[in-house]
Enzyme design. Sequence first.
Site, PDB file in Angstrom:
ATOM      1  CG  LEU A 140      -2.049  -1.062   1.549  1.00  0.00           C
ATOM      2  CD1 LEU A 140      -2.457  -1.145   2.981  1.00  0.00           C
ATOM      3  CD2 LEU A 140      -2.894  -1.191   0.143  1.00  0.00           C
ATOM      4  CG  ASP A 141       0.363   4.202  -2.945  1.00  0.00           C
ATOM      5  OD1 ASP A 141       1.102   3.333  -3.363  1.00  0.00           O
ATOM      6  OD2 ASP A 141      -0.695   4.806  -3.786  1.00  0.00           O
ATOM      7  CE  LYS A 142       5.069   9.239   4.681  1.00  0.00           C
ATOM      8  NZ  LYS A 142       5.985  10.454   4.488  1.00  0.00           N
ATOM      9  CB  THR A 144      -2.925   3.729   0.698  1.00  0.00           C
ATOM     10  OG1 THR A 144      -2.873   4.751  -0.499  1.00  0.00           O
ATOM     11  CG2 THR A 144      -4.193   2.929   0.488  1.00  0.00           C
ATOM     12  NE  ARG A 246      -2.389   8.428  -5.110  1.00  0.00           N
ATOM     13  CZ  ARG A 246      -0.718   8.523  -4.495  1.00  0.00           C
ATOM     14  NH1 ARG A 246      -0.356   7.767  -4.241  1.00  0.00           N
ATOM     15  NH2 ARG A 246      -0.273   9.931  -4.864  1.00  0.00           N
TER      16      ARG A 246
END
Length: 328
Positions: A140-142, A144, A246
Site C-alpha cells: 500500500l502507498d505510504k 493509503t 489514484r
Amino acid sequence: MPSDHSEISLQAEVPSSLSGARLDQAAAELFKTYSRTRLQQWIRDGFLLVDGRAGKTREKLLGGECLTLKAKLEAEGDWQPQPVPFDIVFEDDSVIVVNKAAGLVVHPGAGNPDGTLLNGLLHHCEQLATVPRAGIVHRLDKDTSGLMVVAKTLEAHHSLSTQLKERSVKRHYRAIVQGVMTGGGKVDVPIGRHPTSRTRMAVLRPGREAGSRYREAISHYRLVERFAKHTHLEVALETGRTHQIRVHMAHLGYPLVGDVVYGGRLRLSAGSSAELSLALSEFPRQALHALRLSFIHPHSGEIVEWESDLPDDMQHLLAILQRDPLLG
C-alpha cells in the site's frame, strides 16, 4: 512439511508421467509449494539431489528417480529489525494480516531507508528474514491505510504470489473523490511509469511512445454515497499496479481528495461551508483505505476474509460532507 522454518527436508519419486521433463520442471511439479525460481537456485546450489547426486537444472529425467531436497533458508536481505509499531488483525503459522496506518512506509527505499513496516515485521517475527521481502507480497502507498497480507513462510509466499497473479486475491477499497459521479463502472486502461516524472505513474496507451512500459490495469467502482461536489466510492482491484486507483480516478476526471500528485490544486466550491473548506484543505493524505481483503489460505485452502473500519480522518471528512449546506 519441514519441522523447522529455517530448514527444508523433502523427498519425492519422479513419476513416469514426467519422463523427459527437465529437472527444474519436475521439481516444480513435485514440490509445488516453492517457486520454480527458488527451486532452480537450490539445484544450482546443490541442495536438490537426483538419486543422491547433485543435479543440473536442464537435465532430462527418465522417471523413477528419487529427488531429495535439503536446504537451509538464508536471510533474504540486509534490512534490520526495528520496533516499528503496526496493527496486526490476524496471525497464524502462515500469514499475518496487517491494518496499515496512513503514513507508514511499507518497504525501505530512497528517502526511507528504515523505520518501515518491513523493519517492524522483522522485529516482530524473526523467521521473516528468510522470506523474500520479509513476506510482503503486495504493498500500500505510504499515505493509503488499510489491510494487507504478509507471508510468514516460503510456501505461503509462493501461494499468495501465485494468487495475486491469478487474481484470486480480492481487494476492496473506499475512496473519496472530487466531483459527483453518476454511477459505477469499470476502468480498463494500462498504466506505466510516467515518461518524464519517474516517481509518478500514468495511463499509457499502446504505441511507440509507451513501448513495453505499460501493463494492463483494471479497476471496478461503485457509488457508496454522493455529495454536493464529492463522491464516496468503493473500488475493487482486478489488477494491482502501483498507484492504480489514484491514476484511474484522476484519468476519469475524479481525483482522490488529498492526492496532491494526481489531483492537482485543491478545488474549493463557492458556497461550501467554512467547516468543509477547512477539512478539505487540511486533509493530510489521499482519501483511500483498503477496506476488505480476501484470499485462499495457503495452508487450509479455505477462502478467508477480513474487513477494517474506515480510519478516523475519512470518517470525519464524510461526516462533514454529509452536513454541508450544498448537499441536495
